[in-house]
Design an enzyme around this catalytic site. Structure first.
Site, PDB file in Angstrom:
ATOM      1  N   HIS A   5     -28.940   7.448 113.073  1.00 18.96           N
ATOM      2  CA  HIS A   5     -30.337   7.039 112.940  1.00 18.96           C
ATOM      3  C   HIS A   5     -30.961   7.792 111.769  1.00 18.96           C
ATOM      4  O   HIS A   5     -31.155   8.999 111.835  1.00 18.96           O
ATOM      5  CB  HIS A   5     -31.115   7.357 114.227  1.00 18.96           C
ATOM      6  CG  HIS A   5     -30.585   6.647 115.421  1.00 18.96           C
ATOM      7  ND1 HIS A   5     -30.702   7.142 116.705  1.00 18.96           N
ATOM      8  CD2 HIS A   5     -29.907   5.470 115.544  1.00 18.96           C
ATOM      9  CE1 HIS A   5     -30.151   6.303 117.562  1.00 18.96           C
ATOM     10  NE2 HIS A   5     -29.651   5.277 116.879  1.00 18.96           N
ATOM     11  N   ASP A  25     -29.512   5.495 123.075  1.00 17.75           N
ATOM     12  CA  ASP A  25     -28.816   4.486 122.275  1.00 17.75           C
ATOM     13  C   ASP A  25     -27.318   4.774 122.272  1.00 17.75           C
ATOM     14  O   ASP A  25     -26.898   5.914 122.092  1.00 17.75           O
ATOM     15  CB  ASP A  25     -29.360   4.486 120.839  1.00 17.75           C
ATOM     16  CG  ASP A  25     -28.755   3.373 120.010  1.00 17.75           C
ATOM     17  OD1 ASP A  25     -28.386   2.337 120.587  1.00 17.75           O
ATOM     18  OD2 ASP A  25     -28.671   3.540 118.774  1.00 17.75           O
ATOM     19  N   MET A  45     -31.383  12.089 120.374  1.00 16.88           N
ATOM     20  CA  MET A  45     -32.391  11.903 121.406  1.00 16.88           C
ATOM     21  C   MET A  45     -32.370  10.462 121.911  1.00 16.88           C
ATOM     22  O   MET A  45     -32.182   9.536 121.143  1.00 16.88           O
ATOM     23  CB  MET A  45     -33.767  12.242 120.821  1.00 16.88           C
ATOM     24  CG  MET A  45     -34.896  12.309 121.833  1.00 16.88           C
ATOM     25  SD  MET A  45     -36.425  12.918 121.059  1.00 16.88           S
ATOM     26  CE  MET A  45     -35.991  14.621 120.748  1.00 16.88           C
ATOM     27  N   SER A  48     -27.774  10.779 116.248  1.00 24.48           N
ATOM     28  CA  SER A  48     -29.195  10.649 115.923  1.00 24.48           C
ATOM     29  C   SER A  48     -29.742  12.017 115.541  1.00 24.48           C
ATOM     30  O   SER A  48     -29.244  12.639 114.612  1.00 24.48           O
ATOM     31  CB  SER A  48     -29.960  10.039 117.104  1.00 24.48           C
ATOM     32  OG  SER A  48     -31.315   9.805 116.768  1.00 24.48           O
ATOM     33  N   THR A  49     -30.741  12.518 116.256  1.00 19.96           N
ATOM     34  CA  THR A  49     -31.376  13.785 115.908  1.00 19.96           C
ATOM     35  C   THR A  49     -30.346  14.908 115.816  1.00 19.96           C
ATOM     36  O   THR A  49     -29.600  15.163 116.750  1.00 19.96           O
ATOM     37  CB  THR A  49     -32.433  14.161 116.963  1.00 19.96           C
ATOM     38  OG1 THR A  49     -33.238  13.018 117.234  1.00 19.96           O
ATOM     39  CG2 THR A  49     -33.299  15.304 116.474  1.00 19.96           C
TER      40      THR A  49
END
Length: 358
Positions: A202, A298, A295, A176-177
């Protein structure tokens, strides 16, 4: 309520964005800034939950300001610009979203819908950010709204039916991030003779295809944005589209991608949990799962299921993560066999493909 500072040198655009953002129940514009230096002072003063940044601004361009912001005061930032060609790059610089300004006669209603959709897609990240801020900065009213955000369990979309016997090797990567740049670093070091790779990063809808193309350019692997029914083959990698869950299914003795257009799971669509769970349902102990920077949590459920089923699981270490959220959660619940620096992940994948890691 998530607080926002709008940064744009255009008075009319600041007013438009302010009106649109204030019309969204979950968001409130608390101030505006005309350039990077004005923004710096107002960010210090108000500590917003998010900023919107224009690229073309006087004194300091938006990209330079974004890079400085991520280095000195990292926070969720959405670029709102007319430079569509820059949209692919700003994620590498730390942005969590990109919204192109209205052009070619686009109606204000259409632009408003795009802004609303993009911001609502980011509430999962904003929740994590606000919960990490000092409690004194969050009013009780805002705190209650943040904590009331719903979070869907993977059972609501895909039931857990773990494979009893391992299938062909598959490598599943969730991030993600910070994942855009991190995945590029990993893929640059991967050879073209690996088992099939599936990836859930993401990323906003509209940028997954260009990111897949960039991975393809930078890597010896054949990388593409996944479409429904693509055969998993050696030397190929499949990136989840920005608006669909990526899973896999078995047909006969072959394995294929399966896209699911369902609800958000763990605040995300695509969701790492859905991808990991589907890999466990179909591949089981023959799979490798890699949890990278991001972050939130998930992927935590899915990687634990893979671990419990005998799959090989690794997580990126804190030192090399942009955000040590998703890997930390996986480690905390005992779902990881090895904790690995970003620059070592590629070699661990190669070793797994050669049966040197289990």
């Amino acid at each position: 309520m998530y607080t926002v500072i709008v940064i744009d040198d255009s008075l009319s655009m600041r007013r438009i964005l302010k009106d649109i953002i204030n019309s969204i129940d979950e968001f409130e514009v608390i101030d505006e800034a005309v350039d990077a230096f004005d923004a710096r002072e107002k960010i210090k003063k108000y500590e917003p939950d998010m900023v919107t940044i224009d690229i073309n601004m006087p004194k300091m361009d938006g990209v330079t300001f974004l890079r400085n912001l991520m280095r000195l005061h990292p926070m969720p930032a959405v670029v709102v610009s007319g430079e569509g060609a820059r949209g692919n790059d700003i994620f590498d610089d730390g942005a969590v979203g990109y919204i192109e300004k209205p052009a070619n006669g686009e109606s204000m209603m259409s632009f408003q819908a795009r802004v609303k959709d993009n911001l609502l897609n980011l509430t999962f990240l904003l929740k994590q950010y606000t919960l990490k801020k000092p409690k004194a900065q969050i009013t009780q009213n805002r705190k209650s709204k943040v904590e009331n955000n719903t979070k869907n369990h993977p059972d609501e979309l895909l039931k857990s039916t773990p494979a009893r016997l391992g299938g062909t090797k598959v490598i599943a990567i969730g991030s993600s991030t910070g994942g855009v740049e991190s995945l590029l670093r990993v893929f640059k070091s991967l050879p073209n003779d690996l088992p099939p790779i599936v990836i859930t990063q993401h990323i906003p809808y509209g940028f997954s295809r260009s990111f897949a193309q960039r991975l393809d350019t930078e890597s010896a692997l054949d990388v593409c944005e996944a479409k429904d029914g693509m055969k998993l083959e050696k030397g190929k990698a499949f990136l989840a589209p920005g608006n669909m869950h990526l899973s896999i299914e078995k047909k006969g003795n072959e394995y294929y991608t399966k896209l699911i257009d369902g609800i958000r799971i763990s605040h995300h669509k695509p969701s790492v949990n859905i991808m990991f769970r589907s890999v466990n349902n179909v591949i089981g102990s023959s799979a490798m799962a890699v949890m990278m920077t991001g972050m939130g949590d998930d992927g935590m459920i899915g990687i634990k299921e893979l671990f419990d089923n005998g799959a090989y699981t690794i997580a990126q270490n804190e030192e090399s993560c942009v955000v040590f959220g998703m890997p930390k959660k996986a480690i905390e619940i005992g779902a990881v066999k090895d904790i690995v620096h970003l620059d070592e992940i590629a070699q661990y994948i190669i070793d797994f493909s050669k049966n040197l890691k289990r």
